[in-house]
Write an enzyme that holds these catalytic residues in place. Structure first.
Site, mmCIF file in Angstrom:
data_model
loop_
_atom_site.group_PDB
_atom_site.id
_atom_site.type_symbol
_atom_site.label_atom_id
_atom_site.label_comp_id
_atom_site.label_asym_id
_atom_site.label_seq_id
_atom_site.Cartn_x
_atom_site.Cartn_y
_atom_site.Cartn_z
ATOM 1 N N HIS A 30 -3.594 -32.670 20.321
ATOM 2 C CA HIS A 30 -2.419 -33.499 20.646
ATOM 3 C C HIS A 30 -1.224 -32.618 21.001
ATOM 4 C CE1 HIS A 30 -4.505 -37.099 19.119
ATOM 5 N NE2 HIS A 30 -5.134 -36.194 18.388
ATOM 6 N N GLY A 79 -4.248 -1.898 5.933
ATOM 7 C CA GLY A 79 -3.582 -3.098 5.425
ATOM 8 C C GLY A 79 -4.244 -4.382 5.893
ATOM 9 N N ARG A 80 -4.494 -4.477 7.201
ATOM 10 C CA ARG A 80 -5.021 -5.744 7.747
ATOM 11 C C ARG A 80 -6.491 -5.956 7.410
ATOM 12 N NH1 ARG A 80 -3.516 -2.058 11.296
ATOM 13 N NH2 ARG A 80 -4.950 -1.173 12.819
ATOM 14 N N GLU A 86 -3.237 -6.001 16.098
ATOM 15 C CA GLU A 86 -2.758 -4.710 15.597
ATOM 16 C C GLU A 86 -3.865 -3.663 15.722
ATOM 17 O OE1 GLU A 86 0.611 -4.140 12.430
ATOM 18 O OE2 GLU A 86 -1.285 -4.239 11.381
ATOM 19 N N LYS A 98 0.833 -1.207 0.000
ATOM 20 C CA LYS A 98 0.000 0.000 0.000
ATOM 21 C C LYS A 98 0.866 1.255 0.000
ATOM 22 C CE LYS A 98 -3.204 2.342 3.135
ATOM 23 N NZ LYS A 98 -4.007 2.191 4.355
ATOM 24 N N LYS A 151 10.902 -0.401 13.817
ATOM 25 C CA LYS A 151 11.405 -0.116 12.463
ATOM 26 C C LYS A 151 12.509 0.950 12.517
ATOM 27 C CE LYS A 151 7.104 -0.669 9.836
ATOM 28 N NZ LYS A 151 6.149 0.063 9.017
ATOM 29 N N GLU A 155 10.873 -4.759 3.575
ATOM 30 C CA GLU A 155 10.877 -6.179 3.208
ATOM 31 C C GLU A 155 10.420 -6.362 1.762
ATOM 32 O OE1 GLU A 155 9.597 -4.849 5.909
ATOM 33 O OE2 GLU A 155 9.853 -6.141 7.670
HETATM 34 C C1 G6Q Z 1 -1.677 -3.413 8.522
HETATM 35 C C2 G6Q Z 1 -0.420 -2.745 8.676
HETATM 36 C C3 G6Q Z 1 0.783 -3.493 8.143
HETATM 37 C C4 G6Q Z 1 1.012 -3.334 6.659
HETATM 38 C C5 G6Q Z 1 2.400 -3.828 6.309
HETATM 39 C C6 G6Q Z 1 2.697 -3.731 4.840
HETATM 40 O O1 G6Q Z 1 -2.737 -2.953 8.844
HETATM 41 O O2 G6Q Z 1 -0.515 -1.480 8.191
HETATM 42 O O3 G6Q Z 1 0.767 -4.856 8.452
HETATM 43 O O4 G6Q Z 1 0.033 -4.009 5.931
HETATM 44 O O5 G6Q Z 1 3.342 -3.109 7.040
HETATM 45 O O6 G6Q Z 1 2.541 -2.418 4.421
HETATM 46 P P1 G6Q Z 1 2.525 -2.042 2.916
HETATM 47 O O7 G6Q Z 1 1.326 -2.685 2.293
HETATM 48 O O8 G6Q Z 1 2.460 -0.553 2.878
HETATM 49 O O9 G6Q Z 1 3.802 -2.576 2.304
#
Ligand code: G6Q
Length: 537
Positions: free
Chosen positions: A384, A266-267, A353, A209, A499, A215
């Site tokens: 188990h 994002g989530r 989160e 996003k 971060k 990463e």
């Molecule tokens: C979710 C967070 C987080 C995000 C990641 C990836 O709600 O904001 O998990 O989705 O850090 O972010 P980008 O999509 O911006 O790479």
């Protein structure tokens, strides 16, 4: 709307009193037939059986009062209609609408947030065209061969929800299509995925996003190099899903580009293009739309005022009862469905989160517990493993069981008169009963104290529609709880500090010849830790 603090809600005081003498599930006779059939609610093909919660009618009435007093359904409706719910009033904050629900409000002529839904429709149309071009071999690799694999490169919200859905719906994948995921900056993640891929038949879907995530950008470079090393043109193999205007929003660099918008967290983005591109590739456009339909219908079901009839709200309030009033610190989500293997991991992010917060929406420290620790694994495997603690440990862990009456593949076998699916479900029901009623025994080590709460969420079959509904159910449950605790469930400031420190540590590792300049004092903890960890070279 003025938000009240959780502890200032009148129902909270009354619920605290009721918690002193809450319903005891232990022993025989605690679960008469009318209790089991009476404490049941349904929505979108799911039934929630909650007689095995430590509640009675009085508690339910007070939980209803709590929901009403806090205006939970009103807040939910305001969210769906585009109110700026992602903010901390009086402080610098993201200050955004929260409109993941608009992505699936596409089945009506009158969506609640017309602009957002029109953007969602635009993206869906782009996806439909792109998928049709792949199907009809308008878009192929250099040799004119169709693509068979999509690798989603993304992390956090750009990985967990889509991956959970991908795994859950493997039964419905189109023949000859599959997907893989690369999330971790651990080079072994990408290496393991790339090791057995035919890159020439692979599309790389980079999902971010922000377009700035360390990463994802690192893994994008890694995959670009792998494509180039295989003699392939990255521009013919790479697609992007990113926020409109982000640094990754550069259509020249990609075969196709899709957008998501700042009002989708994002989530909460699995039903946007963040999930849509990969899921559409493996499932087909119409099947992905079924996922959206399930989520949308759960969004509508969450509008009902009565907690006895509103499944997401009821689950939210039962969770609050267990966490805030009965003092349970964690909640286990235990799906009796192998397909839901990755769903608890998605929920961990979505819930923790969202609701792992320490200040109210006014920026004031909270005076009550906010989100619980969420964890889980599929049953019966978990039986188990860690169920010992659930039955006899000193920590009381409320459980949300999830199961289905029918298997996805229907490739079943009858042994000793029952199918494997029946064995699976019998085990789930047995666990709930054992936790509730316990067992007396003269040998203390064989005694089960019981009175451990759980609920059973049961669907017919884990179809794409059911998966969408399940996703929406949990997203909405999480939002309701956040509203009740008067926290902002839609930002994630808590991930920032780590971060920043990682960047600071990395800066120390850049050799001088590559422009590195040591900035930290030799006795800074970062340096000492690097040295002690043996990672300073
Ligand atoms: C979710 C967070 C987080 C995000 C990641 C990836 O709600 O904001 O998990 O989705 O850090 O972010 P980008 O999509 O911006 O790479």
């Amino acid at each position: 709307m003025e938000y009240k603090d959780f502890v200032d809600l009148q129902a909270v005081q009354r619920l605290q009193q009721l918690a002193q003498k809450s319903y005891n599930l232990a022993g025989s006779g605690t679960l008469p037939p009318e209790r089991i059939s009476g404490y049941s609610t349904s929505a979108c093909g799911f039934d929630l059986l909650y007689s095995t919660q430590r509640i009675d009618d009085q508690v339910l009435d007070e939980l209803q009062n709590l929901a009403d007093e806090a205006g939970l359904v009103k807040q939910f409706q305001a969210m769906k209609s585009g109110a700026v719910m992602n903010r901390i009033i009086g402080h610098d904050s993201e200050n955004r609408q929260v409109l993941h629900t608009a992505c699936r409000d596409i089945f009506t002529d009158n969506p609640l947030a017309p602009e957002a839904t029109s953007q969602a429709r635009e993206q869906m149309a782009r996806l439909q065209t792109f998928l049709a071009d792949l199907d009809s071999s308008v878009v192929t690799n250099d040799k004119g061969e169709p693509f068979t694999t999509m690798v989603q490169v993304g992390i956090g919200g750009s990985d967990l929800g889509p991956r959970a859905l991908y795994v859950a719906l493997q039964r419905y994948h189109l023949p000859g299509r599959s997907a893989r995921f690369i999330a971790n900056v651990d080079p072994d993640d990408a290496a393991a995925v790339l090791a057995d891929l035919d890159l020439s038949r692979t599309l790389i879907n980079v999902v971010s996003k922000s377009g700035t995530t360390l990463e994802t950008l690192t893994n994008e470079q890694l995959v670009r190099q792998a494509l180039a090393a295989a003699g392939l043109n990255p521009a013919r193999h790479m697609i992007a899903v990113t926020g409109a205007g982000s640094p990754m929003d550069d259509p020249e660099k990609y075969l196709a580009s899709f957008h998501m918008y700042d009002y989708i967290g994002g989530r909460y983005s699995a039903t946007s293009m963040v999930g849509g591109v990969t899921l559409g590739f493996v499932l087909g456009y119409d099947t992905f739309k079924e996922v959206l339909r399930g989520a949308h219908e759960m969004d509508v079901a969450a509008d009902t005022g009565s907690i006895r009839e509103n499944l997401p709200l009821l689950m939210a309030m039962l969770g609050i009862w267990n966490h805030n009033f009965l003092g349970c610190a964690t909640v286990a989500v235990l799906p009796y469905s192998q397909a839901l293997l990755r769903f608890p991991a998605h929920l961990q992010q979505c819930d923790m989160e969202s609701n792992g917060k320490q200040v109210t929406r006014y920026g004031v420290p909270v005076r009550w517990q906010t989100g619980p620790v969420v964890w889980g694994e599929p049953g019966t495997n978990g039986q188990h493993a860690f169920y010992q603690l659930l039955h006899q440990g000193t920590e009381i862990v409320p459980v949300e069981f999830i199961g289905f009456r029918n298997s996805q593949y229907e490739a079943d076998i009858k042994i000793k008169g029952t199918t494997s699916q029946q064995k699976l479900m019998a085990n789930m029901l047995a666990q709930s009963l054992a936790m509730a009623q316990g067992r007396d025994h003269e040998n203390p080590n064989k005694k089960f104290s019981g009175n451990r709460p759980s609920s059973l969420l049961i669907g017919e079959r884990l179809t794409p529609y059911a998966m969408g509904a399940l996703l929406g159910l949990y997203e909405n449950r999480i939002a309701f709880q956040g509203f009740c605790w008067n926290i902002n469930s839609f930002d994630q400031e808590g991930v920032q500090l780590g971060k920043i420190l990682a960047d600071r540590i990395l800066a120390e590792l850049v050799p001088e010849k590559d422009g590195g300049r040591k900035k930290l004092a030799p006795d800074a903890p970062e340096i000492s830790l690097l040295r002690a960890a043996g990672c300073n070279e």
